[in-house]
Motif scaffolding. Structure first.
Motif, PDB file in Angstrom:
ATOM      1  N   GLU A   3      -2.494   5.037  -3.640  1.00 33.09           N
ATOM      2  CA  GLU A   3      -3.178   4.293  -2.574  1.00 33.09           C
ATOM      3  C   GLU A   3      -3.444   5.193  -1.361  1.00 33.09           C
ATOM      4  N   ARG A  35      -3.482  -5.698  -1.346  1.00 31.12           N
ATOM      5  CA  ARG A  35      -3.706  -4.812  -2.488  1.00 31.12           C
ATOM      6  C   ARG A  35      -4.280  -5.613  -3.655  1.00 31.12           C
ATOM      7  N   LYS A  58      -9.140   4.845   4.563  1.00 36.47           N
ATOM      8  CA  LYS A  58      -9.449   4.302   3.244  1.00 36.47           C
ATOM      9  C   LYS A  58     -10.741   3.484   3.295  1.00 36.47           C
ATOM     10  N   PHE A  91       0.802  -1.230   0.000  1.00 32.99           N
ATOM     11  CA  PHE A  91       0.000   0.000   0.000  1.00 32.99           C
ATOM     12  C   PHE A  91       0.837   1.284   0.000  1.00 32.99           C
TER      13      PHE A  91
END
Lengths: 415, 415
Positions: free
Chosen positions: A375, B414, B101, A370
């Motif tokens: 990201e 990811r 996130k 990440f």
């Protein structure tokens, strides 16, 4: 006058003009560049083909040729990236501090452009467009010095940028390409403090090390990633396998891929064999210490060099430790201060690891992959800094800015 | 193993311990140092006397001997400065960004120590205590390399710091002095990237230039100040005289003192003679261009070198320009990007000047002498940066910190 001095003087002059352009004017210029890239894609591909032909003759590897290659899809991707850049907020002019003094002085610290950015990079024509557009968005002028292997492509892209800038409020000299790609011009840039405010190397460790060693211009360093994942005693087996496979195999050639596992010895006793077999069966080549070897025969004997190696392929070193303290010591000894992860259910161990590991990004129960400007939500990325000054970790637009104190008075003197 | 390697290893180890000490523990250690300085003042003065005696024999100037000299008052001032430092907020641990996130990852960017700071400086024992205490407050270890002319004083101060640290939670190795003050140890520090995270030179332009040219360790540069005051057409005469006399004479030897006047030609016609006479009568030596000379006979003919000279005494160069654009061009050509002022009642001219002059601090209607960490309210100052990366202008405690991304997950990979 040599090419560096001549272009340096023009870039400096352009940088002084750039402080007066507005966000709207910068975004209009970026839109013109995106439009012109699409309009001139045949020309760019034609010039790119020359680089590919010469590269083939010179025996460049398929991987390098692929990095140089530009097709309609890649040029479209460049234009789309510029569109995203246009939508990002402009960092220039942002007020970072306001100080009002008793004597009536008003002090404001604001973000301003760096001035002239020097960029030295290897055979990747996409860096030409990236560096140019990120520099313009942040109000900087830029001097690009790419690789001879991509020089036709770079010249074509620069021609297109100049065509676009001619019809905007931005100075054409804000983006310049060094034509002479000999070693001499790189060396000249290392000492061009008169024209450059910062030098950014992008490419191999060898290139970056040379720039850091030789440059007297301040360097923004984007470094290597010898990243570790530490499996603490209480690490969840399913989470561990999923994260390790992701961090190693999803894109092994990038700097935030994992290169080394560090395993607490009790965890190794319980789950070592199963994990190592699974990783081996996924196609990962393993290099372990003696304790690791004892658990699974397909592990190769690790040498001292393995602990420092950024493999950038499907290899992985595996080290046994007694506890989180030993893990931290191992990582601080062999790591490159990029991205380091601990997998554990023990909050005390996690806190100790995150506090004591010296790295740009430290993770608890997540993949090291990440560490990336996109990201993190920065929308654009100049690179990932492994140095500690100015910017550390993924660098978004603010990394290409400096600050300036504006002081407003009514005749104040110092007593 | 040489002294640099031996102390470097110990400093690195100490820096790893420093990330675990609390603000309270750091402040307790600083208080102990302040207390011990007072308790051991006779010992420090005795050792300082040795430096003064050797210095006298070696023919050091009175000014240099005065900088080396420590008496009860100066030691008390050191202790008081430490008390102020204790009261300043601790920058370490400050959260600068929080990113959540969609996948549940929590990313926090926090201030962390730089690690190990290397400090190279000239014969000023007060820098020894300043650098040590500022480094400790910001959670760093520091390696000090002072001048042989102050080495007895430096050794005494370090002994006192070590005595104080022994009874605290901070590692004694967090502050170390290089005993060997030969040129070789300075050169070794320039390349000690293995141990040092940053190198800070404090002293003459010559020292700083050498460090910038030779060091492969990242440098925090504190530069010279060739500062200008520009008198625009509408500058108020009374304000101009007061500010110029203040900026030139209040403390001529410092970097934010004015070194050059730039005068718009119509203003020169109207007020030149009166101003120049007043400055001359105040004891200022003037070096002007031909137009300036024509207004007042006591002005010396300026040479090209005068425009670049940081006099650091009661000298002042005077340049005529047609307008604010010419003033900006002159300042951007000859200035050192430190502190630059415009005196004017014209807001458009002021905005143009402040935006277009490339300097750490730009002033409208105030004396350049305010560029200072204490004047800005930072409470402590490591120096004034004239570089654009990391820190620009007066550097308070945050300039001695880096940042680190802490990422908290629940098994995220990811995709």
């Amino acid at each position: 006058m040599g090419e560096i001095a001549e272009k340096g003087i023009r870039a400096k002059a352009a940088s002084y003009q750039m402080v007066n352009v507005s966000t709207i004017e910068k975004n209009e210029a970026l839109a013109m560049i995106a439009k012109q890239l699409i309009a001139e894609q045949s020309y760019i591909m034609m010039e790119n083909k020359k680089d590919l032909e010469v590269g083939s003759e010179n025996g460049l590897t398929t991987a390098v040729l692929d990095r140089i290659m530009l097709d309609e899809k890649r040029i479209m991707a460049m234009a789309e990236a510029i569109q995203l850049l246009i939508e990002l907020p402009d960092p220039i002019g942002e007020t970072l501090e306001t100080i009002e003094k008793e004597n009536g002085l008003l002090i404001k610290k604001e973000r301003v452009p760096l001035g002239v950015i020097g960029m030295i990079y290897e055979a990747r024509p996409n860096v030409t467009i990236d560096a140019a557009t990120l520099s313009l968005k942040t109000g900087n002028a830029v001097i690009l010095r790419g690789s001879s292997s991509a020089q036709h492509s770079n010249q074509a892209i620069i021609k297109v940028i100049h065509q676009a800038l001619k019809n905007t409020k931005l100075p054409v000299d804000a983006v310049q390409l060094i034509e002479d790609t000999s070693r001499e011009t790189a060396k000249e840039l290392f000492h061009a403090s008169e024209y450059l405010d910062v030098l950014i190397p992008r490419g191999s460790k060898n290139l970056i090390d040379t720039v850091v060693r030789e440059s007297t211009v301040p360097v923004l360093e984007t470094g290597a990633g010898n990243c570790h994942i530490y499996l603490d005693e209480s690490a969840d087996f399913a989470m561990a396998t999923e994260i390790i496979v992701n961090a190693k195999t999803q894109r092994p050639s990038v700097c935030n891929a994992v290169e080394s596992l560090v395993i607490q010895e009790k965890w190794l006793e319980l789950h070592g064999k199963e994990l190592l077999k699974l990783l081996h069966d996924t196609g990962i080549r393993l290099f372990g210490d003696n304790k690791v070897l004892a658990h699974y025969p397909e592990v190769n004997q690790a040498t001292e060099a393995d602990w420092s190696t950024e493999y950038l392929d499907l290899s992985l070193s595996v080290k046994t430790v007694a506890n989180v303290l030993e893990a931290v010591q191992h990582i601080n000894t062999y790591g490159t201060k990029h991205s380091e992860a601990i997998l554990t259910n023990d909050k005390v161990a996690a806190k100790f690891f995150l506090t004591n590991v010296d790295a740009a990004a430290v993770y608890h129960n997540a993949s090291t992959r990440f560490t990336d400007g996109f990201e993190f939500g920065y929308g654009a990325e100049i690179g990932i800094s492994t140095q500690k000054l100015h910017a550390r970790g993924p660098m978004g637009l603010p990394a290409l800015t400096s600050t300036k104190y504006f002081i407003y008075g009514q005749g104040q003197i110092r007593s």
